[in-house]
Design a protein around this motif. Structure first.
Motif, PDB file in Angstrom:
ATOM      1  N   GLY A  76       6.930  17.625  -3.406  1.00  0.00           N
ATOM      2  CA  GLY A  76       6.369  18.914  -3.789  1.00  0.00           C
ATOM      3  C   GLY A  76       6.784  19.398  -5.165  1.00  0.00           C
ATOM      4  N   SER A  77       7.532  18.564  -5.896  1.00  0.00           N
ATOM      5  CA  SER A  77       7.993  18.959  -7.230  1.00  0.00           C
ATOM      6  C   SER A  77       8.237  17.721  -8.084  1.00  0.00           C
ATOM      7  N   ILE A  78       8.433  17.935  -9.380  1.00  0.00           N
ATOM      8  CA  ILE A  78       8.739  16.839 -10.297  1.00  0.00           C
ATOM      9  C   ILE A  78      10.061  16.190  -9.891  1.00  0.00           C
ATOM     10  N   ALA A  79      11.075  17.010  -9.653  1.00  0.00           N
ATOM     11  CA  ALA A  79      12.398  16.489  -9.303  1.00  0.00           C
ATOM     12  C   ALA A  79      12.328  15.625  -8.041  1.00  0.00           C
ATOM     13  N   GLU A  80      11.611  16.095  -7.047  1.00  0.00           N
ATOM     14  CA  GLU A  80      11.461  15.349  -5.797  1.00  0.00           C
ATOM     15  C   GLU A  80      10.685  14.042  -6.044  1.00  0.00           C
ATOM     16  N   GLY A  81       9.657  14.109  -6.875  1.00  0.00           N
ATOM     17  CA  GLY A  81       8.868  12.915  -7.203  1.00  0.00           C
ATOM     18  C   GLY A  81       9.697  11.869  -7.932  1.00  0.00           C
ATOM     19  N   LEU A  82      10.513  12.302  -8.891  1.00  0.00           N
ATOM     20  CA  LEU A  82      11.373  11.377  -9.629  1.00  0.00           C
ATOM     21  C   LEU A  82      12.379  10.715  -8.690  1.00  0.00           C
ATOM     22  N   ALA A  83      12.917  11.494  -7.749  1.00  0.00           N
ATOM     23  CA  ALA A  83      13.870  10.955  -6.774  1.00  0.00           C
ATOM     24  C   ALA A  83      13.200   9.903  -5.887  1.00  0.00           C
ATOM     25  N   ARG A  84      11.959  10.162  -5.456  1.00  0.00           N
ATOM     26  CA  ARG A  84      11.227   9.198  -4.623  1.00  0.00           C
ATOM     27  C   ARG A  84      10.971   7.899  -5.396  1.00  0.00           C
ATOM     28  N   VAL A  85      10.626   8.031  -6.678  1.00  0.00           N
ATOM     29  CA  VAL A  85      10.391   6.845  -7.512  1.00  0.00           C
ATOM     30  C   VAL A  85      11.683   6.051  -7.665  1.00  0.00           C
ATOM     31  N   ASP A  86      12.797   6.743  -7.874  1.00  0.00           N
ATOM     32  CA  ASP A  86      14.088   6.055  -7.994  1.00  0.00           C
ATOM     33  C   ASP A  86      14.453   5.336  -6.708  1.00  0.00           C
ATOM     34  N   GLY A  87      14.189   5.971  -5.564  1.00  0.00           N
ATOM     35  CA  GLY A  87      14.534   5.381  -4.280  1.00  0.00           C
ATOM     36  C   GLY A  87      13.694   4.168  -3.936  1.00  0.00           C
TER      37      GLY A  87
ATOM     38  N   ARG B 271       8.217   0.612 -12.328  1.00  0.00           N
ATOM     39  CA  ARG B 271       7.280  -0.350 -11.742  1.00  0.00           C
ATOM     40  C   ARG B 271       6.019  -0.412 -12.613  1.00  0.00           C
ATOM     41  N   PRO B 272       6.009  -1.294 -13.604  1.00  0.00           N
ATOM     42  CA  PRO B 272       4.891  -1.368 -14.556  1.00  0.00           C
ATOM     43  C   PRO B 272       3.525  -1.648 -13.931  1.00  0.00           C
ATOM     44  N   ASP B 273       3.494  -2.296 -12.756  1.00  0.00           N
ATOM     45  CA  ASP B 273       2.205  -2.624 -12.134  1.00  0.00           C
ATOM     46  C   ASP B 273       1.657  -1.492 -11.259  1.00  0.00           C
ATOM     47  N   ALA B 274       2.377  -0.383 -11.142  1.00  0.00           N
ATOM     48  CA  ALA B 274       1.926   0.749 -10.309  1.00  0.00           C
ATOM     49  C   ALA B 274       0.642   1.342 -10.886  1.00  0.00           C
ATOM     50  N   ARG B 275      -0.220   1.799  -9.991  1.00  0.00           N
ATOM     51  CA  ARG B 275      -1.482   2.432 -10.393  1.00  0.00           C
ATOM     52  C   ARG B 275      -1.393   3.913 -10.060  1.00  0.00           C
ATOM     53  N   THR B 276      -1.586   4.740 -11.073  1.00  0.00           N
ATOM     54  CA  THR B 276      -1.420   6.189 -10.923  1.00  0.00           C
ATOM     55  C   THR B 276      -2.701   6.920 -11.285  1.00  0.00           C
ATOM     56  N   VAL B 277      -2.998   7.949 -10.499  1.00  0.00           N
ATOM     57  CA  VAL B 277      -4.120   8.841 -10.779  1.00  0.00           C
ATOM     58  C   VAL B 277      -3.548  10.242 -10.979  1.00  0.00           C
ATOM     59  N   ILE B 278      -4.008  10.912 -12.022  1.00  0.00           N
ATOM     60  CA  ILE B 278      -3.602  12.285 -12.299  1.00  0.00           C
ATOM     61  C   ILE B 278      -4.657  13.222 -11.732  1.00  0.00           C
TER      62      ILE B 278
ATOM     63  N   ARG C 161       0.825  -1.213   0.000  1.00  0.00           N
ATOM     64  CA  ARG C 161       0.000   0.000   0.000  1.00  0.00           C
ATOM     65  C   ARG C 161       0.857   1.260   0.000  1.00  0.00           C
ATOM     66  N   THR C 162       2.039   1.193  -0.635  1.00  0.00           N
ATOM     67  CA  THR C 162       2.880   2.388  -0.711  1.00  0.00           C
ATOM     68  C   THR C 162       2.258   3.364  -1.703  1.00  0.00           C
ATOM     69  N   LEU C 163       2.213   4.619  -1.335  1.00  0.00           N
ATOM     70  CA  LEU C 163       1.580   5.658  -2.141  1.00  0.00           C
ATOM     71  C   LEU C 163       2.476   6.886  -2.181  1.00  0.00           C
ATOM     72  N   LEU C 164       2.726   7.379  -3.373  1.00  0.00           N
ATOM     73  CA  LEU C 164       3.470   8.630  -3.562  1.00  0.00           C
ATOM     74  C   LEU C 164       2.481   9.695  -4.029  1.00  0.00           C
TER      75      LEU C 164
ATOM     76  N   PRO D  53      10.111   2.700  -5.746  1.00  0.00           N
ATOM     77  CA  PRO D  53       8.920   2.848  -6.590  1.00  0.00           C
ATOM     78  C   PRO D  53       7.656   2.390  -5.854  1.00  0.00           C
ATOM     79  N   PRO D  54       6.675   3.277  -5.695  1.00  0.00           N
ATOM     80  CA  PRO D  54       5.461   2.920  -4.956  1.00  0.00           C
ATOM     81  C   PRO D  54       4.489   2.083  -5.785  1.00  0.00           C
ATOM     82  N   ALA D  55       3.575   1.433  -5.097  1.00  0.00           N
ATOM     83  CA  ALA D  55       2.525   0.658  -5.761  1.00  0.00           C
ATOM     84  C   ALA D  55       1.445   1.585  -6.328  1.00  0.00           C
ATOM     85  N   TYR D  56       1.295   2.760  -5.695  1.00  0.00           N
ATOM     86  CA  TYR D  56       0.275   3.723  -6.103  1.00  0.00           C
ATOM     87  C   TYR D  56       0.880   5.118  -6.146  1.00  0.00           C
TER      88      TYR D  56
END
Length: 185
Positions: free
Chosen positions: A44-55, A83-90, A14-17, A57-60
């Motif tokens: 709070g930013s694209i750069a921070e989000g990309l870093a979190r994904v690299d560190g 992470r191809p199985d991640a579920r993302t909402v925009i 249940r990891t969520l970014l 990758p969340p499931a959501y």
């Protein structure tokens, strides 16, 4: 408001970014999603989000479309690669069909207009691929959709009235009058 289910996190990831530049909204949504059983990280930013994904990758993921340092679709695409199985909402305040289609092609499972509440976000994240989204309770009026489109083109033209009017095939004075008015409901 209906009571939301709390999930057992023992057997599922249940990891969520949440990537959002509106700090108040980010904090409220993060707290609400934690109460619904998610293990939340924020950016709070694209750069921070990309870093979190690299560190890790969340499931959501819940990603704002427009952030101060770029387009949220970059995070969606990067997460899909990691992470191809991640579920993302925009989430977006600027709904438009072209970006919704692009978001879905890049792997987003849904595209919600702001302000979206935590229950809507959770339903979108957990909905099976076979389920169809319910029609909105209070859809935007045609006038509001038109106004949103004009605002988006205006922003993309860097708030240049003449360029926006040319691209919309509209008289400049007409556009100025529309921009001076409040948003329709």
């Amino acid at each position: 408001m209906t009571e939301s289910p709390v999930f057992d996190t023992a057997d599922t990831d249940r990891t969520l970014l949440i990537v959002e530049d509106d700090k108040a909204f980010l904090q409220r949504l993060a707290r609400a999603m934690e109460l619904r059983g998610f293990e939340v990280e924020t950016a709070g930013s694209i750069a921070e989000g990309l870093a979190r994904v690299d560190g890790r990758p969340p499931a959501y993921a819940v990603v704002d479309m427009r952030l101060g340092d770029g387009n949220g679709l970059d995070v969606v695409e990067h997460l899909r690669a990691k992470r191809p199985d991640a579920r993302t909402v925009i989430l977006t305040g600027y709904g438009n069909i072209a970006t919704a289609v692009t978001a879905v092609k890049l792997g987003a499972v849904d595209y919600l207009s702001k302000p979206a509440d935590a229950d809507e976000v959770m339903r979108a994240l957990l909905r099976s691929d076979d389920d169809r989204a319910a029609p909105p309770e209070n859809p935007m009026s045609a006038d509001r959709v038109r106004w949103e489109h004009i605002q988006r083109v205006y922003e993309l033209c860097e708030r240049n009235v003449s360029e926006t009017a040319r691209r919309l095939n509209m008289h400049r004075r007409t556009l100025q009058r529309i921009l001076a008015k409040r948003a329709p409901r």
